[in-house]
Design an enzyme around this catalytic site. Structure first.
Site, PDB file in Angstrom:
ATOM      1  N   GLU A  46      -7.795 -11.219  93.817  1.00 30.59           N
ATOM      2  CA  GLU A  46      -8.680 -11.682  94.880  1.00 30.59           C
ATOM      3  C   GLU A  46      -8.837 -10.624  95.969  1.00 30.59           C
ATOM      4  O   GLU A  46      -9.947 -10.349  96.439  1.00 30.59           O
ATOM      5  CB  GLU A  46      -8.132 -12.976  95.500  1.00 30.59           C
ATOM      6  CG  GLU A  46      -7.985 -14.114  94.513  1.00 30.59           C
ATOM      7  CD  GLU A  46      -6.603 -14.201  93.886  1.00 30.59           C
ATOM      8  OE1 GLU A  46      -6.109 -15.331  93.714  1.00 30.59           O
ATOM      9  OE2 GLU A  46      -6.014 -13.140  93.576  1.00 30.59           O
ATOM     10  N   CYS A  84      -2.674 -14.545  98.671  1.00 32.20           N
ATOM     11  CA  CYS A  84      -4.110 -14.467  98.423  1.00 32.20           C
ATOM     12  C   CYS A  84      -4.860 -15.611  99.099  1.00 32.20           C
ATOM     13  O   CYS A  84      -6.020 -15.463  99.478  1.00 32.20           O
ATOM     14  CB  CYS A  84      -4.388 -14.478  96.929  1.00 32.20           C
ATOM     15  SG  CYS A  84      -3.810 -13.002  96.089  1.00 32.20           S
ATOM     16  N   ALA A 162      17.421  -5.588  49.937  1.00 28.85           N
ATOM     17  CA  ALA A 162      17.811  -5.735  48.532  1.00 28.85           C
ATOM     18  C   ALA A 162      19.269  -6.196  48.449  1.00 28.85           C
ATOM     19  O   ALA A 162      19.970  -6.287  49.470  1.00 28.85           O
ATOM     20  CB  ALA A 162      17.626  -4.406  47.811  1.00 28.85           C
ATOM     21  N   ARG A 206       6.952   3.998  69.469  1.00 26.87           N
ATOM     22  CA  ARG A 206       6.467   5.344  69.151  1.00 26.87           C
ATOM     23  C   ARG A 206       5.061   5.312  68.563  1.00 26.87           C
ATOM     24  O   ARG A 206       4.660   4.334  67.917  1.00 26.87           O
ATOM     25  CB  ARG A 206       7.421   6.026  68.169  1.00 26.87           C
ATOM     26  CG  ARG A 206       8.846   6.144  68.693  1.00 26.87           C
ATOM     27  CD  ARG A 206       9.766   6.874  67.725  1.00 26.87           C
ATOM     28  NE  ARG A 206       9.937   6.183  66.464  1.00 26.87           N
ATOM     29  CZ  ARG A 206      10.775   5.169  66.273  1.00 26.87           C
ATOM     30  NH1 ARG A 206      11.514   4.715  67.265  1.00 26.87           N
ATOM     31  NH2 ARG A 206      10.887   4.586  65.075  1.00 26.87           N
ATOM     32  N   GLY A 268      18.642  -8.913  63.034  1.00 28.81           N
ATOM     33  CA  GLY A 268      18.749  -9.323  61.646  1.00 28.81           C
ATOM     34  C   GLY A 268      18.785 -10.829  61.500  1.00 28.81           C
ATOM     35  O   GLY A 268      18.579 -11.575  62.474  1.00 28.81           O
TER      36      GLY A 268
END
Length: 344
Positions: A46, A84, A162, A206, A268
């Protein structure tokens, strides 16, 4: 209001302040000035808009009869900048239209102050759209904890590694780069001590060439095990927070007090399952690679679901293809909802 929402998106997505836009129109409905919030310590939307008012080249003065259209209820407190509500009153603005009420403990009350001063106030214009645009900040402010985004990458059969524990890389380069972009849009990146001890991650955001992005999330390591001083996390551009505890509500409350409003969880299965079980996840980012791994390395472990009726239901926001991978964005379905919609 839609113009104000588009202006708000120019502001920073991270930090303690929401993205807010403001449009000032005259009695003919002509836009005379626009503004948005550029970050902590800068003028709010504002005030930014008011500072840009020009009256036919006049050196001073704001034309009478202005209406301020703003995405969030004008604040009513003295922080790094003034309230404001008072700025609008002082400027002689006759009407204020806003989308969403301010849930802030100290900043709310602007609408009431404006009405006390004789300003016409209308609320709720495009409230649903504005709430969605400010969902992260609104959630954090209402719950007094950061908005929590949970991310994992898995095979189509839900495995994150895996059988031998290897997981680098399940997804392709496009998906991995998107993760870095999402890290940059967060205030903090949360992992468990198990991840730090096993993988020694850098936890930075990154670019394509490996360069550090302009904004870096604060690394937060959750757990009771000690982290060696030689760990890469201690070379992060931001000073890491080592919690020394697994008390998630306490950790999130502390992060909120530190000014963190958006937490990106990349731990994890143990940490992920703890957040899910505690009901502390606001958004899921699930990357799916077109591979099958089998075994017991699941993305989640026990989350307290004993039968299908206790399943934690999610609502799919979007599905995006990134190279050969898929990114599924979902959010929890509120308790009492049916088919992703609130049961009324």
């Amino acid at each position: 209001m839609r113009r104000a929402l588009s202006l708000a998106a120019h502001g920073p997505a991270t930090g303690i302040n929401p993205q807010v836009g403001c449009v000032l129109v005259d009695t003919d409905g002509t836009i005379v000035a626009e503004g948005w919030h550029r970050g902590a310590g800068t003028p709010h939307a504002e005030v930014d808009a008011l500072s840009r008012v020009h009256t036919n080249g006049a050196a001073a003065g704001i034309p009478p009869g202005l209406t301020a259209i703003v995405t969030l209820e004008p604040c009513n407190h003295e922080g790094l900048t003034g309230p404001c509500s008072e700025a609008l009153i002082t400027a002689g603005v006759e009407r204020v239209v806003y989308a969403v009420s301010d849930p802030g403990e100290h900043s709310s009350g602007g609408a009431e102050r404006l009405r006390e001063a004789g300003v016409l106030v209308d609320a709720g214009v495009l409230a649903e759209e504005a709430s969605e645009a400010m969902r992260i900040w609104l959630t954090a402010t209402r719950l007094r904890r950061p908005f929590v985004t949970m991310k994992w990458a898995s095979s189509l059969d839900g495995r994150v590694a895996a059988v031998d524990g290897s997981s680098k890389w399940i997804t392709g380069t496009a998906a991995r780069q998107r993760v870095h972009e999402q890290r940059e849009q967060s205030d903090a990146i949360l992992v468990g001590t198990g991840t730090v001890l096993a993988d020694d991650p850098g936890l930075t955001a990154r670019g394509d060439g490996g360069e550090l992005m302009p904004h870096q999330p604060i690394p937060v390591v959750i757990g009771e095990r000690a982290v060696d001083a030689s760990a890469r996390v201690f070379r992060h551009p931001q000073t890491p927070i080592i919690t020394g505890t697994r008390d998630l509500p306490a950790i999130l409350a502390d992060l909120f007090e530190r000014g963190i409003r958006h937490a990106f969880v990349e731990g994890g299965p143990t940490l992920a399952s703890a957040f899910v079980t505690a009901g502390l996840v606001d958004e899921y980012l699930v990357y799916l690679a077109p591979v099958l791994l089998g075994g017991d390395q699941s993305a989640l472990t026990d989350i307290g679901v004993g039968s299908i009726g206790e399943a934690r239901r999610l609502s799919i926001d979007s599905v995006e293809r990134l190279g050969d991978d898929l990114l599924v964005v979902a959010r929890p379905v509120p308790v009492g909802a049916v088919d992703g919609k609130k049961d009324t």
